[in-house]
Write a protein that holds these residues in place. Sequence first.
Motif, PDB file in Angstrom:
ATOM      1  N   PRO A  36       0.807  -1.220   0.000  1.00 16.59           N
ATOM      2  CA  PRO A  36       0.000   0.000   0.000  1.00 16.59           C
ATOM      3  C   PRO A  36       0.846   1.278   0.000  1.00 16.59           C
ATOM      4  N   LYS A  37       2.109   1.179   0.362  1.00 16.62           N
ATOM      5  CA  LYS A  37       2.973   2.357   0.416  1.00 16.62           C
ATOM      6  C   LYS A  37       3.497   2.741  -0.969  1.00 16.62           C
ATOM      7  N   CYS A  38       4.140   1.783  -1.655  1.00 14.96           N
ATOM      8  CA  CYS A  38       4.732   2.105  -2.961  1.00 14.96           C
ATOM      9  C   CYS A  38       3.815   1.743  -4.126  1.00 14.96           C
ATOM     10  N   LYS A  39       2.651   1.150  -3.829  1.00 14.91           N
ATOM     11  CA  LYS A  39       1.643   0.796  -4.837  1.00 14.91           C
ATOM     12  C   LYS A  39       2.156  -0.184  -5.888  1.00 14.91           C
ATOM     13  N   GLU A  40       3.122  -1.017  -5.520  1.00 19.66           N
ATOM     14  CA  GLU A  40       3.676  -2.016  -6.438  1.00 19.66           C
ATOM     15  C   GLU A  40       3.155  -3.384  -6.056  1.00 19.66           C
ATOM     16  N   GLN A  41       3.132  -4.274  -7.033  1.00 22.12           N
ATOM     17  CA  GLN A  41       2.708  -5.653  -6.800  1.00 22.12           C
ATOM     18  C   GLN A  41       3.810  -6.575  -7.307  1.00 22.12           C
ATOM     19  N   VAL A  42       4.204  -7.554  -6.471  1.00 20.85           N
ATOM     20  CA  VAL A  42       5.217  -8.527  -6.861  1.00 20.85           C
ATOM     21  C   VAL A  42       4.693  -9.922  -6.553  1.00 20.85           C
ATOM     22  N   LEU A  43       5.157 -10.897  -7.307  1.00 17.91           N
ATOM     23  CA  LEU A  43       4.800 -12.287  -7.045  1.00 17.91           C
ATOM     24  C   LEU A  43       5.830 -12.874  -6.096  1.00 17.91           C
TER      25      LEU A  43
END
Length: 64
Positions: A36-43
Amino acid sequence: MLLTGAKWIFCPICGNKTRTQIREDTELRNFPLFCPKCKEQVLINVLQLQITVIKEPDAKTQSR
């Protein structure tokens, strides 16, 4: 409420705490972790509290 023996997952990009908790017996495969902080999604994969980031291959352009 923090579950007994649960630990927070930290974002592998920015290092901040995410909203996801894991326990010792948690197993995840190809889990889309959102920060939620950097708005990135990783697997990620999780096995016995060991977190590994899945590197996705870059998209290749089609040549004609």
